[in-house]
Design a protein around this motif. Sequence first.
Motif, PDB file in Angstrom:
ATOM      1  N   ILE A  74       0.738  -1.257  -0.033  1.00  0.00           N
ATOM      2  CA  ILE A  74      -0.156   0.081  -0.135  1.00  0.00           C
ATOM      3  C   ILE A  74       0.755   1.171  -0.064  1.00  0.00           C
ATOM      4  O   ILE A  74       0.716   2.044  -0.724  1.00  0.00           O
ATOM      5  N   ARG A  75       1.840   1.308   0.866  1.00  0.00           N
ATOM      6  CA  ARG A  75       2.725   2.392   0.901  1.00  0.00           C
ATOM      7  C   ARG A  75       3.473   2.650  -0.526  1.00  0.00           C
ATOM      8  O   ARG A  75       3.679   3.868  -0.783  1.00  0.00           O
ATOM      9  N   GLU A  76       4.015   1.389  -1.276  1.00  0.00           N
ATOM     10  CA  GLU A  76       4.417   1.559  -2.413  1.00  0.00           C
ATOM     11  C   GLU A  76       3.596   2.341  -3.566  1.00  0.00           C
ATOM     12  O   GLU A  76       3.974   3.132  -4.419  1.00  0.00           O
ATOM     13  N   ARG A  88      -0.215   7.032  -6.023  1.00  0.00           N
ATOM     14  CA  ARG A  88      -0.464   7.063  -7.353  1.00  0.00           C
ATOM     15  C   ARG A  88      -2.294   7.270  -7.309  1.00  0.00           C
ATOM     16  O   ARG A  88      -2.783   7.192  -8.295  1.00  0.00           O
ATOM     17  N   PHE A  89      -2.784   7.095  -6.032  1.00  0.00           N
ATOM     18  CA  PHE A  89      -4.203   6.912  -6.215  1.00  0.00           C
ATOM     19  C   PHE A  89      -4.788   7.757  -5.200  1.00  0.00           C
ATOM     20  O   PHE A  89      -4.065   8.499  -4.125  1.00  0.00           O
ATOM     21  N   ASN A  90      -5.948   8.507  -5.415  1.00  0.00           N
ATOM     22  CA  ASN A  90      -6.645   9.335  -4.557  1.00  0.00           C
ATOM     23  C   ASN A  90      -7.159   8.972  -3.536  1.00  0.00           C
ATOM     24  O   ASN A  90      -7.345   9.430  -2.379  1.00  0.00           O
ATOM     25  N   HIS A  91      -7.564   7.360  -3.389  1.00  0.00           N
ATOM     26  CA  HIS A  91      -8.274   6.905  -2.203  1.00  0.00           C
ATOM     27  C   HIS A  91      -7.881   5.498  -2.012  1.00  0.00           C
ATOM     28  O   HIS A  91      -7.491   4.562  -2.986  1.00  0.00           O
ATOM     29  N   VAL A  92      -7.776   5.072  -0.600  1.00  0.00           N
ATOM     30  CA  VAL A  92      -7.490   3.683  -0.406  1.00  0.00           C
ATOM     31  C   VAL A  92      -8.810   3.196   0.735  1.00  0.00           C
ATOM     32  O   VAL A  92      -8.825   4.151   1.493  1.00  0.00           O
ATOM     33  N   PHE A 123      -2.558   7.025   7.163  1.00  0.00           N
ATOM     34  CA  PHE A 123      -3.764   7.274   6.426  1.00  0.00           C
ATOM     35  C   PHE A 123      -4.031   8.865   7.091  1.00  0.00           C
ATOM     36  O   PHE A 123      -4.785   8.955   8.136  1.00  0.00           O
ATOM     37  N   PRO A 124      -3.162   9.769   6.765  1.00  0.00           N
ATOM     38  CA  PRO A 124      -3.396  11.026   7.277  1.00  0.00           C
ATOM     39  C   PRO A 124      -4.954  11.861   6.948  1.00  0.00           C
ATOM     40  O   PRO A 124      -5.174  12.617   7.834  1.00  0.00           O
ATOM     41  N   MET A 125      -5.590  11.348   6.068  1.00  0.00           N
ATOM     42  CA  MET A 125      -7.058  11.771   5.867  1.00  0.00           C
ATOM     43  C   MET A 125      -7.822  10.502   5.793  1.00  0.00           C
ATOM     44  O   MET A 125      -7.936   9.709   4.923  1.00  0.00           O
ATOM     45  N   VAL A 126      -8.597  10.418   6.927  1.00  0.00           N
ATOM     46  CA  VAL A 126      -9.650   9.459   7.184  1.00  0.00           C
ATOM     47  C   VAL A 126     -10.807   9.799   6.996  1.00  0.00           C
ATOM     48  O   VAL A 126     -11.511  10.868   7.614  1.00  0.00           O
ATOM     49  N   TYR A 127     -11.812   9.092   6.388  1.00  0.00           N
ATOM     50  CA  TYR A 127     -13.276   9.186   6.228  1.00  0.00           C
ATOM     51  C   TYR A 127     -13.760   7.769   6.659  1.00  0.00           C
ATOM     52  O   TYR A 127     -13.643   7.024   6.323  1.00  0.00           O
ATOM     53  N   ASP A 128     -14.918   8.191   7.520  1.00  0.00           N
ATOM     54  CA  ASP A 128     -15.835   6.815   7.776  1.00  0.00           C
ATOM     55  C   ASP A 128     -17.406   7.216   7.167  1.00  0.00           C
ATOM     56  O   ASP A 128     -17.907   8.227   7.696  1.00  0.00           O
TER      57      ASP A 128
END
Length: 150
Positions: free
Chosen positions: A30-32, A36-40, A70-75
């Motif tokens: 995931i760190r690699e 490249r992606f906006n969301h995980v 994950f510095p920006m988390v949404y639930d």
Amino acid sequence: MEMSIAPPKEESIQIREVWNDNLEEEFALIREIVDRFNHVAMDTEFPGVVLRPVGNFKNIRFFDLINTYFPMVYDIKHLMKFCNSLHGGLNKLAELLEVERIGVCHQAGSDSLLTSCTFKKLKDNFFSGSTEKYAGVLYGLGVENGQNIN
């Protein structure tokens, strides 16, 4: 006009199994790719949903690690509180938003993909694409008197 969000073509999807013995290896992957992606999207289960914790949890290790990776988390469960017409769990929400599932229900990979597509539809339809002020809250944890404590 409402449109149904369909996930990427099924042949391009790779659902990975993550267990205790390969957790670090999967986080390394995931760190690699994360830049490249906006969301995980991840499907997680934790006691905060089942039983609300008592006390102040603003300094528990559970939030330090999340903020590191994950510095920006949404639930989604937290976001739904600001959408009067929405209710239920992930499956019900996806159904209400007309988001298609790929894979088997209640398996983490399929649930994660459904979470990602549902989040995008929720963000676009109910928050005009702007959800930043709702970030950092995990449903049942990290909120004190309605305020984000992280």
